[in-house]
Structures are given as structure tokens and as C-alpha cells.
Scaffold this active site. Sequence first.
Site, short mmCIF file in Angstrom:
data_model
loop_
_atom_site.label_atom_id
_atom_site.label_comp_id
_atom_site.label_asym_id
_atom_site.label_seq_id
_atom_site.Cartn_x
_atom_site.Cartn_y
_atom_site.Cartn_z
N PHE A 11 15.50 -6.94 -11.84
CA PHE A 11 16.51 -6.03 -11.30
C PHE A 11 16.31 -4.57 -11.76
CE2 PHE A 11 20.99 -4.61 -12.69
CZ PHE A 11 21.18 -3.81 -11.55
N GLU A 126 24.85 -5.48 -26.08
CA GLU A 126 25.29 -6.80 -26.59
C GLU A 126 24.82 -7.06 -28.01
OE1 GLU A 126 25.19 -10.20 -24.06
OE2 GLU A 126 25.40 -9.01 -22.27
N TYR A 149 21.05 -15.07 -26.45
CA TYR A 149 20.42 -13.94 -25.74
C TYR A 149 20.49 -12.67 -26.58
CZ TYR A 149 20.35 -9.75 -22.82
OH TYR A 149 20.10 -8.49 -22.35
N LYS A 188 24.34 -13.05 -12.09
CA LYS A 188 25.15 -12.05 -12.79
C LYS A 188 26.43 -11.78 -12.00
CE LYS A 188 21.84 -11.68 -15.80
NZ LYS A 188 20.63 -10.97 -15.55
N PRO A 204 33.95 -18.14 -9.72
CA PRO A 204 34.29 -18.66 -11.06
C PRO A 204 34.60 -17.52 -12.04
CG PRO A 204 31.92 -18.87 -10.65
CD PRO A 204 32.50 -18.18 -9.46
N HIS A 275 32.24 -16.02 -25.86
CA HIS A 275 32.40 -14.92 -24.90
C HIS A 275 32.86 -13.63 -25.58
CE1 HIS A 275 34.05 -13.98 -20.58
NE2 HIS A 275 33.15 -13.11 -20.99
P1 NAD Z 1 16.02 -9.59 -14.94
O1 NAD Z 1 16.26 -10.95 -15.47
O2 NAD Z 1 16.51 -9.21 -13.59
O3 NAD Z 1 14.46 -9.28 -14.97
C1 NAD Z 1 13.61 -9.67 -16.02
C2 NAD Z 1 12.16 -9.54 -15.54
O4 NAD Z 1 11.31 -9.85 -16.66
C3 NAD Z 1 11.80 -10.52 -14.42
O5 NAD Z 1 11.04 -9.85 -13.44
C4 NAD Z 1 10.95 -11.58 -15.13
O6 NAD Z 1 9.98 -12.17 -14.27
C5 NAD Z 1 10.30 -10.75 -16.22
N1 NAD Z 1 9.90 -11.55 -17.39
C6 NAD Z 1 10.66 -12.45 -18.09
N2 NAD Z 1 9.94 -12.99 -19.09
C7 NAD Z 1 8.69 -12.41 -19.03
C8 NAD Z 1 7.52 -12.53 -19.81
N3 NAD Z 1 7.45 -13.39 -20.84
N4 NAD Z 1 6.45 -11.78 -19.48
C9 NAD Z 1 6.49 -10.92 -18.43
N5 NAD Z 1 7.58 -10.77 -17.65
C10 NAD Z 1 8.67 -11.50 -17.95
O7 NAD Z 1 16.61 -8.61 -16.05
P2 NAD Z 1 17.30 -7.17 -15.91
O8 NAD Z 1 18.75 -7.35 -15.72
O9 NAD Z 1 16.50 -6.36 -14.97
O10 NAD Z 1 17.09 -6.64 -17.40
C11 NAD Z 1 15.89 -5.96 -17.76
C12 NAD Z 1 15.97 -5.58 -19.24
O11 NAD Z 1 17.10 -4.74 -19.46
C13 NAD Z 1 16.13 -6.76 -20.18
O12 NAD Z 1 15.34 -6.52 -21.33
C14 NAD Z 1 17.62 -6.77 -20.54
O13 NAD Z 1 17.83 -7.29 -21.82
C15 NAD Z 1 17.90 -5.28 -20.49
N6 NAD Z 1 19.30 -4.91 -20.17
C16 NAD Z 1 19.91 -5.41 -19.05
C17 NAD Z 1 21.20 -5.01 -18.73
C18 NAD Z 1 21.91 -5.52 -17.49
O14 NAD Z 1 23.09 -5.23 -17.31
N7 NAD Z 1 21.25 -6.25 -16.61
C19 NAD Z 1 21.88 -4.11 -19.56
C20 NAD Z 1 21.23 -3.62 -20.70
C21 NAD Z 1 19.93 -4.02 -20.98
O1 TDX Z 2 30.53 -16.71 -13.26
C1 TDX Z 2 30.84 -15.81 -14.05
N1 TDX Z 2 32.15 -15.62 -14.37
C2 TDX Z 2 32.58 -14.67 -15.25
O2 TDX Z 2 33.78 -14.56 -15.51
C3 TDX Z 2 29.86 -14.94 -14.67
C4 TDX Z 2 28.39 -15.10 -14.36
C5 TDX Z 2 30.29 -13.98 -15.55
N2 TDX Z 2 31.63 -13.86 -15.85
C6 TDX Z 2 32.04 -12.83 -16.83
C7 TDX Z 2 31.31 -12.89 -18.16
C8 TDX Z 2 31.30 -11.44 -18.60
O3 TDX Z 2 32.51 -11.13 -19.26
O4 TDX Z 2 31.70 -11.55 -16.27
C9 TDX Z 2 31.23 -10.66 -17.29
C10 TDX Z 2 29.83 -10.20 -16.91
O5 TDX Z 2 28.98 -11.33 -17.03
P1 TDX Z 2 27.39 -11.23 -16.78
O6 TDX Z 2 27.15 -10.61 -15.45
O7 TDX Z 2 26.79 -12.55 -17.09
O8 TDX Z 2 26.97 -10.11 -17.85
P2 TDX Z 2 27.11 -10.03 -19.44
O9 TDX Z 2 27.25 -11.37 -20.06
O10 TDX Z 2 28.17 -9.01 -19.75
O11 TDX Z 2 25.64 -9.46 -19.82
C11 TDX Z 2 25.05 -8.42 -19.03
O12 TDX Z 2 25.14 -7.16 -19.62
C12 TDX Z 2 24.31 -6.87 -20.70
C13 TDX Z 2 23.58 -8.71 -18.70
O13 TDX Z 2 23.48 -10.00 -18.11
C14 TDX Z 2 22.70 -8.60 -19.89
O14 TDX Z 2 21.34 -8.80 -19.54
C15 TDX Z 2 22.87 -7.26 -20.48
O15 TDX Z 2 22.16 -7.18 -21.69
#
Ligand code: NAD
Ligand code: TDX
Length: 336
Positions: A11, A126, A149, A188, A204, A275
Site C-alpha cells: 500500500f 504503534e 506486530y 485494514k 465488524p 487492543h
Molecule cells: P502492506 O502490508 O500493504 O505492504 C507490505 C509490502 O511488503 C508488501 O508488498 C509485501 O509483499 C512486502 N513484504 C513483506 N515481507 C517482505 C519481505 N520479507 N521481503 C520483501 N518484501 C516483503 O504494508 P503498508 O501498510 O504499505 O506498510 C508499509 C510499511 O509502513 C510497514 O513497514 C508498516 O509497518 C509501516 N507503517 C504502516 C502504516 C499504515 O497505516 N499502514 C503506518 C505506519 C507505518
Molecule cells: O475489522 C476491524 N474492526 C475494527 O474495529 C478491523 C480490521 C479494525 N478495527 C479497529 C482496530 C483499530 O482500532 O480499527 C482500528 C484500525 O485497525 P487497523 O486498520 O487494523 O489498523 P491498526 O491496528 O490501527 O494499525 C495500522 O496503523 C499502524 C496499520 O495496520 C499498521 O501497519 C500501522 O503500523
Amino acid sequence: MHLLVTGGAGFIGSNFIKYILEETDWQVTNLDKLTYAGNLENLADIQDNTHYKFVRGDIADNQAVNNLFSGNKFTAVVNFAAESHVDRSIQDASPFINANIAGTQVLLDASLKYKIDRFLQVSTDEVYGSLEDDGFFTEDTTLAPNSPYSASKASADLLCRAYYKTHGLPVLITRCSNNFGPYQFPEKLIPLVVSNAIEDKPIPVYGSGINIRDWIYVLDHCAGIKCVLERGVPGEVYNIGGDTQIHNIELIKMILSVVNKSDSLITYVKDRPGHDHRYAIDPQKIKSQLGWNLQYNFKSALIKTVKWYIDNQDWWNKVKSGEYINYYQKWYGIIK
Ligand code: NAD
Ligand code: TDX
């Protein structure tokens, strides 16, 4: 500049690569294992760009990573590659330890060996754990991760710190709040709510929906990462946040109104174990020291994002098949 981006098929990584190719003339190599969360369709519009190259591989595979570094002259590394979903880490932590901790160590060693100029670790708010109803996370907040995580991400941050202190590797760490935008995997919250609503499936909600997240549009996060990469001080941590705290239930109701579906789809389920109650980032450091600022308004970015999922049902229909169905049944079956 030749940037190695890891996890660029996920993403945030895919949004980041497109952002960099638009904003700069840098060369970008994307190393991604293509796990369930990696999807080359996220990058279809730039696959033929001469400044971009994709390599399939695992960041924890020492041999493959060293071959890649020896065959290229990377200037900097931005490490997005990770297992990223809290609920999956509750079901099975081992892939998180391998990708998030061992993988980061392999990249740090290769960056040291090949004398990379900058190593940016994309971390998360986190790692600081959970807040009660008052206060913010600053860069000095004690690390207190609560899920497997976040513990794996905190471990990687500490390894980065150690490579800076011990080996002088020019490491930078960013810790961002919850991202939203196009191409987010529908496990997510936001894409899950939009896609379930479109399909008239139950939404959910964990516990009573009062948990609070601090939301940021993905391109504001990408701009923050570029800013830290260019102007950050090695060894430093920079928090990035959206200044937008919302209760989950309020956010879900906002989304349902944009999709024009009834609140009756909301289904309260058992709470996520461990949580975290609230996340809230204090982004003063990156704002005052590096000049980064939010560019997107939360409400309009959210509406634009929801419309993207409405207009791109093919994208998430493909993703919500196979492995996703098994995961969904197993997880939501347990917490019902
Ligand atoms: P995502 O799960 O959408 O993408 C992760 C990507 O990493 C995927 O393309 C997957 O194929 C690749 N990957 C996983 N394991 C691998 C490995 N061993 N070698 C090579 N590639 C690998 O995650 P995202 O939401 O895009 O998050 C990206 C980064 O940002 C993560 O490090 C996450 O901790 C961090 N982050 C995410 C959020 C959020 O809200 N999504 C917020 C803060 C930080
Ligand atoms: O089905 C659900 N129901 C629900 O109530 C899901 C999937 C989530 N939730 C709640 C849990 C959290 O309070 O919504 C909130 C957001 O949940 P997620 O989208 O799973 O995110 P969160 O756990 O906050 O973590 C995210 O933000 C920080 C990303 O997944 C992480 O990769 C990032 O580091």
C-alpha cells in the site's frame, strides 16, 4: 540518486514509488517478496518507466540481498517491507519476526557493507504502545509495544539505532500514524468498511468502537518520508502524523454515509486482544526542524479515497479472493 525501496508493491510503498517518480528524476529499484499483501497491479501505470525496476525477493534472504547490492550502486534505502497487520500477528507471529526483524538486520548489514549514504526505516506510532484520553506520542516517548506486530517493529527500530551507534550507519527512523488512501489491502479498517458496505456485508467493529486512531492521507506520509530522507539528521527519529483523531465508530459512520449505506450494517464483535486504546502523534519535530506540513484535508481525502474504492471494485475483488477468504473466515470466526 538510486533508491532501493523495499516492500514497494504494498500500500504505502507503491504510493511512495509513484510519488518519487513524479517528484524527482531519481532511479528507483523496488525489492518485494510479493506476499499476500504485495500486488504488482498497484504499480501497473509505471511498470515501463525507465527510472523504475522491479526485483522479486525477500529482504531476509541474505544471499539475494547481497547479490542485489553488489550489482547496483544504491545511494539510499527506504525500508517499507514488513508484515503489517496486527490481527495476523495475533494469529501467528513468526512471519513478523522473520520479515520485520531478521529482514531489517539483513538490509542494515548490506547497507553497511556497500556504504549506503542513507538508510530510512519506515516505522510506526504503534511502537509507543497506547495512550489514555490525554497526551501525544513524541519522539522521546518510551517504546511500549503491545502486539507482536508492534513489538517486531520496535525491535527493528532498536536494531537501526544500534547500527547507527555501533557502526555509524546513517540511519533515519520515521514513525507514522494510521495511513489511508488507494491500494490499501482490505484487511485494514477503511478499505474493509468500504468494500463490505458495497457488498452489503456486516462491518465488524471491535469492542464498542471507542478506540481512537490518528489518520493521515498516504501522500502526506510519502512527502514526510522524502523530507526526512533528504533533510533528516542521521541517528534521529521523526514522528509523522495527521492531526486527525477519530473514534473508530465515528469514522465507520462517516464512510457509510459516503457509500450511502445504512448504519445497520455495523456489527459489534469481540474486542481485538491487547487492543490499543488511542494513538496520537505530536509531529512538531518534523514540522519545525525539516519544514514538512500536511497538504491534504482529512475529510476531502477520505471522500476521495472512498470513491477510489467504489470506482476500483475489480482491484479489491481480485484481492478479496483465495488467501483473503481463508484469513477472513478464520479471524472473524474466532472473534464473533
Ligand atoms: P502492506 O502490508 O500493504 O505492504 C507490505 C509490502 O511488503 C508488501 O508488498 C509485501 O509483499 C512486502 N513484504 C513483506 N515481507 C517482505 C519481505 N520479507 N521481503 C520483501 N518484501 C516483503 O504494508 P503498508 O501498510 O504499505 O506498510 C508499509 C510499511 O509502513 C510497514 O513497514 C508498516 O509497518 C509501516 N507503517 C504502516 C502504516 C499504515 O497505516 N499502514 C503506518 C505506519 C507505518
Ligand atoms: O475489522 C476491524 N474492526 C475494527 O474495529 C478491523 C480490521 C479494525 N478495527 C479497529 C482496530 C483499530 O482500532 O480499527 C482500528 C484500525 O485497525 P487497523 O486498520 O487494523 O489498523 P491498526 O491496528 O490501527 O494499525 C495500522 O496503523 C499502524 C496499520 O495496520 C499498521 O501497519 C500501522 O503500523
